[in-house]
Design a protein around this motif. Structure first.
Motif, short mmCIF file in Angstrom:
data_model
loop_
_atom_site.label_atom_id
_atom_site.label_comp_id
_atom_site.label_asym_id
_atom_site.label_seq_id
_atom_site.Cartn_x
_atom_site.Cartn_y
_atom_site.Cartn_z
N GLU A 85 -52.56 12.94 -36.41
CA GLU A 85 -53.17 13.90 -37.33
C GLU A 85 -52.81 15.34 -36.97
OE1 GLU A 85 -57.41 13.20 -38.01
OE2 GLU A 85 -56.92 11.08 -38.28
N ARG A 86 -52.71 15.62 -35.67
CA ARG A 86 -52.41 17.02 -35.30
C ARG A 86 -51.01 17.42 -35.79
NH1 ARG A 86 -52.06 13.99 -30.77
NH2 ARG A 86 -49.99 13.95 -29.82
N ASN A 87 -50.10 16.45 -35.83
CA ASN A 87 -48.76 16.78 -36.33
C ASN A 87 -48.78 17.04 -37.83
OD1 ASN A 87 -47.97 16.33 -33.76
ND2 ASN A 87 -46.88 14.42 -34.15
N ILE A 88 -49.60 16.25 -38.54
CA ILE A 88 -49.73 16.48 -39.98
C ILE A 88 -50.31 17.87 -40.22
CG2 ILE A 88 -50.89 15.72 -42.08
CD1 ILE A 88 -50.66 12.87 -41.11
N SER A 89 -51.34 18.23 -39.44
CA SER A 89 -51.93 19.56 -39.62
C SER A 89 -50.90 20.64 -39.31
CB SER A 89 -53.12 19.76 -38.69
OG SER A 89 -53.98 18.68 -38.78
N ALA A 90 -50.13 20.43 -38.25
CA ALA A 90 -49.11 21.43 -37.91
C ALA A 90 -48.12 21.58 -39.05
CB ALA A 90 -48.39 21.01 -36.64
N LEU A 122 -47.47 16.28 -47.65
CA LEU A 122 -46.65 17.46 -47.36
C LEU A 122 -46.62 17.76 -45.86
CD1 LEU A 122 -47.46 19.88 -50.29
CD2 LEU A 122 -45.36 18.64 -49.85
N GLY A 123 -47.78 17.63 -45.21
CA GLY A 123 -47.85 17.90 -43.78
C GLY A 123 -46.90 16.98 -43.02
N TYR A 137 -42.12 16.25 -39.96
CA TYR A 137 -41.05 15.33 -39.62
C TYR A 137 -39.67 15.91 -39.81
CZ TYR A 137 -41.43 10.73 -37.71
OH TYR A 137 -41.50 9.70 -36.83
N MET A 138 -39.51 16.67 -40.90
CA MET A 138 -38.19 17.22 -41.18
C MET A 138 -37.76 18.19 -40.09
SD MET A 138 -37.90 17.68 -45.29
CE MET A 138 -39.41 18.55 -45.59
N ASP A 139 -38.72 18.89 -39.51
CA ASP A 139 -38.38 19.87 -38.49
C ASP A 139 -38.25 19.27 -37.10
OD1 ASP A 139 -38.07 22.06 -40.06
OD2 ASP A 139 -40.19 22.62 -39.98
N ARG A 170 -38.58 20.31 -53.93
CA ARG A 170 -37.91 21.60 -53.76
C ARG A 170 -37.57 21.85 -52.30
NH1 ARG A 170 -41.25 26.06 -57.17
NH2 ARG A 170 -41.25 24.93 -59.13
N LYS A 171 -38.56 21.60 -51.46
CA LYS A 171 -38.37 21.85 -50.03
C LYS A 171 -37.25 20.96 -49.48
CE LYS A 171 -40.06 23.84 -46.28
NZ LYS A 171 -40.11 25.30 -46.16
N VAL A 172 -37.35 19.68 -49.82
CA VAL A 172 -36.40 18.72 -49.26
C VAL A 172 -34.98 19.05 -49.69
CG1 VAL A 172 -35.70 16.31 -49.24
CG2 VAL A 172 -38.10 16.89 -49.11
#
Lengths: 336, 323
Positions: free
Chosen positions: A229-234, A252-253, A258-260, A287-289
């Motif tokens: 969960e902390r990674n999703i929040s980040a 989105l989180g 993950y992409m970064d 858009r982001k992807v």
């Protein structure tokens, strides 16, 4: 009391908690059957027309339980995280069911809103216990037991990458040793992030077995449910503005994180036809992807279609792209 | 006797055949209406190819594509069974290696394929709704009493296109009927419809994709000059329509079959021979009662012998049939 839990919507998130909670209060928990043709048909026929597919499927699961239980558990869920909301259709769910389904047993309907109140989940559980005729003391004890087991289940799930997928009639929570032997770590060809609301990606019938199909193509599947969960929040913090839909935020989180930070070969986004919150999330994601990461991205829109051919075509073409990026051009497999 | 590769694209509206020789030259193309009977379309196509070449050709490899690719593979015997996105892209880059965008509108599907340096990097297809594809244009032409072949040319005569709602085929149809009743000219309505479809395609299918020239437009709808013009006006780019625009899927499948056989030199083609066209093919389905999924299982018989099964989710019926 025999309490029925529909195997739909937030079942994939909260079933372990409620199973332990109800059982420790001395009740029996009955799950509806895994989604099948009849459940889908019953759902489609009974639900108001403009509801999305997952809500229709939920109706079918309630109908599946009618004659086997004393009560069906359908909480009125407004918010499951502080400062966030869940889709408004969850808020109206008990009313929609009462309006559209005939011959219902008792409905255990209790409001859950953690929007302003972080500890509200305990109060919610105690209210549910009292509705069932248990004392506050008993309900509190059950809550403490259930939440500690639920938390260790979640830790286990994240640590082992165990997706909440049912096997046969068995609930994902009871599946002790899923057969992942076929998919040993070294044998994966690609890492694919599968994003979508849990009830769309883990329901094998509704998702046309998406995860299994991708695994058979050699993909290692990552979903928000197995990301800490902390990674999703980040990841979600990278958005310009806080996204207040919990399920959308998880999507989105996970993607942004993950992409970064991890090696990823492609992203699949699954959404129900006509989903309001996802129209926004999908757009932001795509858009982001495609602009910032140029990762292969596949958008799958689900509705009541039973023909799998169109679905398979898109999946196969997507895997072709992954394959070509992996092996370089001119390498097109002969099947698929 | 010439060695040839056959590609078959079984789509919702048309079933197409492309026959290429060892050098990749197209020897024969067929565009047949599927008319809801894919098996007949496939066997008719086979017969027509055999009639035009008699015994001058030898089929060295077969590729199938399109939504009926599995069915075609069972009837004809295929070495390559490939999705139509890849097949279309392969055919297009063989003819135009610089292509960066492919617009493809077929009978039930519309797609956009983005290529960079001759490799597919992204694609999108229409979602659950098939508005604005060939079968809709077909139906509207029929309703207005215009042969589909003349649709585009009539639309091009319009000086003053009227606006048609393009978001949904049902909306478009009711809007067109109202415009007709108000007295708008047929050509203005047709041009308006072309613009609406293009608008809808760009907003839905091509949403967020970077359309860079060279842009190639293929699929059955590319025959419609009205749609082509509407694309050019909307994108402000020249649109290329390949020579064999209507059979690009089949051509791609043939090319893939040729590549596959070249890579697997010792492999013998699975082609069942032209006599396959004269066998009796029947398809039927039943509802499996094995579990509450009640899968609709399809069975294909050739001369009364069961040769293929699919449609079951668990593999109970299809597993023992090696397809």
């Amino acid at each position: 009391m025999r309490i029925g839990i529909p195997r739909a919507l937030l079942y994939y998130n909260y079933y372990p908690f409620w199973k332990i909670f109800f059982e420790s209060l001395g009740h029996e928990v009955v799950l509806s059957s895994p989604t099948n043709k009849k459940i889908l048909k019953d759902g489609l026929e009974s639900t108001v027309d403009d509801a999305c597919l997952p809500v229709k499927v939920f109706h079918g699961h309630v109908i599946d339980l009618i004659n086997t239980v004393d009560a069906v558990f359908i909480p009125r869920i407004i918010s499951v995280e502080s400062g966030e909301f869940i889709c408004p259709k969850f808020l109206g769910l008990p009313d929609m069911i009462r309006n559209s389904v005939a011959g219902l047993p008792r409905i255990i309907d209790c409001e859950l809103s953690l929007y302003r109140n972080k500890t509200g989940f305990m109060e919610h559980a105690i209210r549910v216990g009292r509705l069932l005729g248990n004392s506050t003391q008993e309900a509190l004890r059950a809550y403490l037991l259930a939440s500690s087991k639920y938390n260790s289940y979640k830790k286990f799930r994240v640590k082992n990458g165990r997706l909440p997928i049912d096997e046969g009639d068995k609930s994902f929570f009871e599946v002790t040793a899923p057969d992942y032997s076929k998919y040993k770590d070294g044998s994966f060809k690609f890492n694919v992030l599968v994003l979508g609301h849990p009830y769309n990606i883990y329901d094998r019938y509704v998702s046309m077995n998406l995860i299994k199909k991708l695994q058979d193509f050699g993909a290692k599947i990552i979903t928000p449910e197995i990301i800490p969960e902390r990674n999703i929040s980040a990841g979600a913090k990278k958005l310009n503005k806080k996204l207040f839909w919990t399920l959308g935020k998880n999507i989105l989180g996970s993607a942004y994180y993950y992409m970064d930070n991890c090696k990823l070969d492609g992203i699949v986004h699954v959404a129900s036809f006509g989903c309001g919150p996802d129209s926004l999330v999908g757009e932001l994601l795509e858009r982001k992807v495609s602009r910032d990461y140029s990762l292969p991205f596949l958008y799958l829109n689900l509705d009541e279609h039973a023909g799998e051919e169109g679905f398979n075509t898109r999946l196969e073409a997507f895997v072709d792209i992954l394959e070509r990026r992996r092996c370089g051009e001119s390498n097109v497999s002969s099947h698929g | 006797m010439t060695g040839c590769y056959l590609g078959i694209d079984v789509g919702s509206v048309s079933t197409n055949f492309a026959l290429i020789d060892e050098n990749g030259n197209l020897l024969k193309k067929l565009y047949l209406r599927t008319a809801g009977r894919p098996i007949e379309a496939i066997t008719n196509g086979l017969k027509m190819i055999q009639e035009s070449f008699e015994d001058d050709i030898k089929i060295m490899g077969v590729g199938t594509t399109g939504s009926g690719r599995k069915l075609a593979a069972v009837i004809v015997g295929a070495d390559v069974i490939k999705n139509e996105i890849t097949a279309h892209a392969v055919a297009c880059i063989t003819e135009y290696p610089d292509t960066r965008t492919i617009l493809e509108i077929g009978g039930q599907d519309s797609k956009i394929i983005i290529l960079r340096d001759g490799v597919v990097v992204d694609f999108a297809m229409n979602t659950v709704c098939a508005a604005g594809t060939g079968s809709f244009l077909d139906r509207q032409a029929q309703r207005l009493g215009i042969p589909i072949e003349r649709f585009g040319d009539i639309a091009l005569m319009s000086q003053n296109p009227t606006r048609i709602a393009g978001r949904c085929a049902v909306f478009a149809e009711s809007d067109m009927i109202h415009k007709q009743q108000m007295g708008y000219k047929v050509e203005d309505i047709l041009k308006g419809l072309c613009q609406a479809l293009v608008r809808n395609y760009l907003a839905n299918v091509a949403k967020g994709k970077e359309i860079k020239s060279p842009v190639v437009f293929q699929g059955g709808v590319a025959a419609n000059t009205g749609i082509k013009r509407a694309f050019e006006e909307e994108l402000g780019m020249e649109i290329i329509i390949p020579r064999y625009f209507d059979v690009m899927g089949a051509l791609g499948a043939a090319i893939l079959a040729k590549k596959f056989m070249a890579q697997n030199k010792r492999a013998k083609t699975k082609f069942a021979g032209f006599e396959a066209a004269f066998r009796e093919h029947t398809a039927g389905s039943f509802e499996c009662q094995g579990c509450p999924n009640l899968c609709e299982v399809v069975q294909i018989y050739v001369d009364g012998k069961l040769v293929a099964r699919w449609g079951d989710r668990c593999g109970r019926w299809s597993a023992d049939m090696a397809v």
